[in-house]
Design a protein around this motif. Structure first.
Motif, PDB file in Angstrom:
ATOM      1  N   THR A  47       0.813  -1.218   0.000  1.00 50.42           N
ATOM      2  CA  THR A  47       0.000   0.000   0.000  1.00 50.42           C
ATOM      3  C   THR A  47       0.846   1.267   0.000  1.00 50.42           C
ATOM      4  O   THR A  47       0.399   2.310  -0.470  1.00 50.42           O
ATOM      5  CB  THR A  47      -0.948   0.017   1.204  1.00 50.42           C
ATOM      6  N   ARG A  51       0.206   4.086  -2.786  1.00 53.16           N
ATOM      7  CA  ARG A  51      -0.109   5.492  -2.497  1.00 53.16           C
ATOM      8  C   ARG A  51       0.879   6.442  -3.183  1.00 53.16           C
ATOM      9  O   ARG A  51       0.526   7.578  -3.501  1.00 53.16           O
ATOM     10  CB  ARG A  51      -0.149   5.718  -0.988  1.00 53.16           C
ATOM     11  N   ARG A  54      -0.652   7.001  -6.453  1.00 58.50           N
ATOM     12  CA  ARG A  54      -1.709   8.017  -6.350  1.00 58.50           C
ATOM     13  C   ARG A  54      -1.108   9.423  -6.387  1.00 58.50           C
ATOM     14  O   ARG A  54      -1.679  10.338  -7.009  1.00 58.50           O
ATOM     15  CB  ARG A  54      -2.511   7.819  -5.060  1.00 58.50           C
ATOM     16  N   THR A  55       0.029   9.605  -5.746  1.00 56.43           N
ATOM     17  CA  THR A  55       0.702  10.898  -5.810  1.00 56.43           C
ATOM     18  C   THR A  55       1.130  11.203  -7.237  1.00 56.43           C
ATOM     19  O   THR A  55       0.931  12.321  -7.739  1.00 56.43           O
ATOM     20  CB  THR A  55       1.926  10.912  -4.881  1.00 56.43           C
ATOM     21  N   ALA A 362      -2.132  10.494   1.049  1.00 57.66           N
ATOM     22  CA  ALA A 362      -2.764  10.210   2.337  1.00 57.66           C
ATOM     23  C   ALA A 362      -3.778   9.090   2.246  1.00 57.66           C
ATOM     24  O   ALA A 362      -4.084   8.428   3.240  1.00 57.66           O
ATOM     25  CB  ALA A 362      -3.426  11.474   2.875  1.00 57.66           C
ATOM     26  N   SER A 363      -4.276   8.849   1.029  1.00 56.34           N
ATOM     27  CA  SER A 363      -5.351   7.876   0.853  1.00 56.34           C
ATOM     28  C   SER A 363      -5.090   7.026  -0.376  1.00 56.34           C
ATOM     29  O   SER A 363      -4.362   7.418  -1.302  1.00 56.34           O
ATOM     30  CB  SER A 363      -6.686   8.611   0.707  1.00 56.34           C
ATOM     31  N   LEU A 364      -5.708   5.847  -0.412  1.00 58.91           N
ATOM     32  CA  LEU A 364      -5.686   5.010  -1.600  1.00 58.91           C
ATOM     33  C   LEU A 364      -6.753   5.412  -2.608  1.00 58.91           C
ATOM     34  O   LEU A 364      -6.811   4.858  -3.715  1.00 58.91           O
ATOM     35  CB  LEU A 364      -5.883   3.544  -1.227  1.00 58.91           C
ATOM     36  N   ASP A 365      -7.582   6.367  -2.250  1.00 60.40           N
ATOM     37  CA  ASP A 365      -8.648   6.796  -3.153  1.00 60.40           C
ATOM     38  C   ASP A 365      -8.064   7.416  -4.418  1.00 60.40           C
ATOM     39  O   ASP A 365      -7.027   8.094  -4.379  1.00 60.40           O
ATOM     40  CB  ASP A 365      -9.555   7.821  -2.466  1.00 60.40           C
ATOM     41  N   ARG A 366      -8.745   7.218  -5.506  1.00 58.80           N
ATOM     42  CA  ARG A 366      -8.326   7.830  -6.763  1.00 58.80           C
ATOM     43  C   ARG A 366      -8.387   9.348  -6.626  1.00 58.80           C
ATOM     44  O   ARG A 366      -9.355   9.895  -6.093  1.00 58.80           O
ATOM     45  CB  ARG A 366      -9.247   7.369  -7.890  1.00 58.80           C
ATOM     46  N   ASN A 374     -15.260  10.470  -9.950  1.00 62.49           N
ATOM     47  CA  ASN A 374     -15.028   9.539  -8.847  1.00 62.49           C
ATOM     48  C   ASN A 374     -16.342   8.869  -8.451  1.00 62.49           C
ATOM     49  O   ASN A 374     -17.403   9.437  -8.613  1.00 62.49           O
ATOM     50  CB  ASN A 374     -14.437  10.264  -7.655  1.00 62.49           C
TER      51      ASN A 374
END
Length: 374
Positions: A47, A51, A54-55, A362-366, A374
């Motif tokens: 993870t 992440r 994601r960045t 900060a999050s795994l969210d797209r 989203n």
């Protein structure tokens, strides 16, 4: 090995830095490709690196337009930048690569283009550059940073012993001069590619590089303005090397920081601006290669840093010109696909070895973008 800013006085540059106060536009096509890398890390239960992906999806990359049929990429990129600027409230600088000069990549062939000879020059002007000019003229609400023809000047300076490159040179000079002249808009910042320190940064090549750039700019006309130059496109040199590699011993430009500092005085002698953007999309780790001639999918390497820097007064910004994860060709890293194709295994390595500035999101969210529901 690093020099302090005080070692080199800041050059007088009246025009504002186009990257100051603006965000390099995110390519939604590139961000979507990164979903494959994200999924690979999730499948491996990693993870932290997921992440980091994601960045990376929130960081701007330059968009390449290497063919006439690919001109639609300009429309998509301009639309995405407008959406971000209007809905996101952040001024954009749109990074683009103009890359279709006739007899492109005359010394290598991994990225050979679609145009050749005098007929290719006609098409380059009429079907390619004029189409760029038309689109940029209608996008006066945006700021552009445009890279002009990667590798062309490098081949003009060092590869004229190759008949193909020698024959291509006058055609390419005319083509590039035409592009500079046609893209003279107030909101457009032109950066001519001048390769990297390992190619043109040698003491004998520095004045020749500046002279060749000066020749092309003068061919475009006395009123032609460029913002500056771009280095290290699709290469792997660090901005500031932590370790000086043995193969750089006799070169004053052992990293891109020193290349910019070494070349700047010669550019100024030619009456050219001494401003640079430096590609740091892929940076090799110490000891990754034995010579600068190793240019294809070099490994191990990692994602490099982005953004403004006060470490060199000549540098407008560190940027990602070559979208990391796109192959250089079927060479170097095992299993590498053709040039320009997505290479997920390579991208996994780049994320794992990313510069410390590429911190996990900060999050795994797209990430939320105006163009990405989203």
């Amino acid at each position: 090995m690093r020099r302090d800013v005080d070692d080199c006085p800041a050059p007088g540059q009246p025009d504002p830095n186009p990257f100051e106060g603006r965000r390099l536009t995110v390519s939604h096509g590139y961000a979507a490709q990164l979903e494959q890398t994200y999924d690979s890390f999730i499948a491996a239960n990693d993870t932290i690196n997921a992440r980091k992906v994601r960045t990376a999806q929130t960081l701007g990359t330059f968009v390449w337009v290497p063919t006439i049929s690919g001109l639609g990429a300009l429309d998509a990129t301009i639309s995405a930048a407008r959406a971000e600027q209007i809905q996101g409230g952040v001024d954009q600088v749109v990074g683009l690569v103009l890359y279709n000069v006739p007899d492109r990549d005359c010394s290598a062939g991994e990225s050979a283009g679609e145009l050749s000879g005098t007929d290719g020059l006609r098409r380059y002007k009429d079907e390619y550059v004029d189409a760029w000019a038309d689109r940029l003229r209608r996008a006066s609400d945006l700021t552009f940073a445009i890279v002009i023809e990667p590798d062309a000047i490098g081949n003009m300076v060092t590869n004229q012993a190759l008949p193909f490159c020698a024959e291509a040179k006058p055609i390419q000079e005319e083509a590039m001069a035409y592009a500079l002249k046609k893209l003279q808009f107030d909101n457009v910042n032109l950066y001519i590619d001048i390769s990297h320190g390992g190619w043109l940064g040698w003491a004998d090549n520095l004045p020749l590089t500046a002279q060749q750039a000066g020749t092309i700019v003068r061919m475009a006309g006395n009123d032609t303005k460029i913002r500056g130059f771009v280095t290290n496109v699709s290469n792997y040199n660090p901005f500031q090397a932590e370790v000086r590699e043995d193969y750089t011993e006799w070169n004053p430009s052992w990293d891109e920081d020193n290349y910019a500092r070494s070349l700047a005085p010669f550019l100024e002698q030619e009456g050219l601006p001494s401003r640079f953007i430096i590609d740091q999309s892929r940076v090799h780790l110490p000891g990754a290669r034995e010579e600068w001639g190793e240019w294809c999918n070099v490994y191990p390497a990692g994602l490099g840093q982005q953004g403004l820097t006060d470490a060199n007064p000549y540098v407008d910004s560190l940027v990602w010109v070559k979208p990391p994860g796109e192959s250089d060709g079927q060479c170097g890293f095992p299993g590498a696909p053709r040039a320009g194709a997505w290479h997920n295994d390579y991208m996994i390595m780049l994320v794992e070895n990313a510069h410390e500035s590429i911190v996990p999101a900060a999050s795994l969210d797209r990430p939320r973008q105006p163009w990405w529901p989203n």
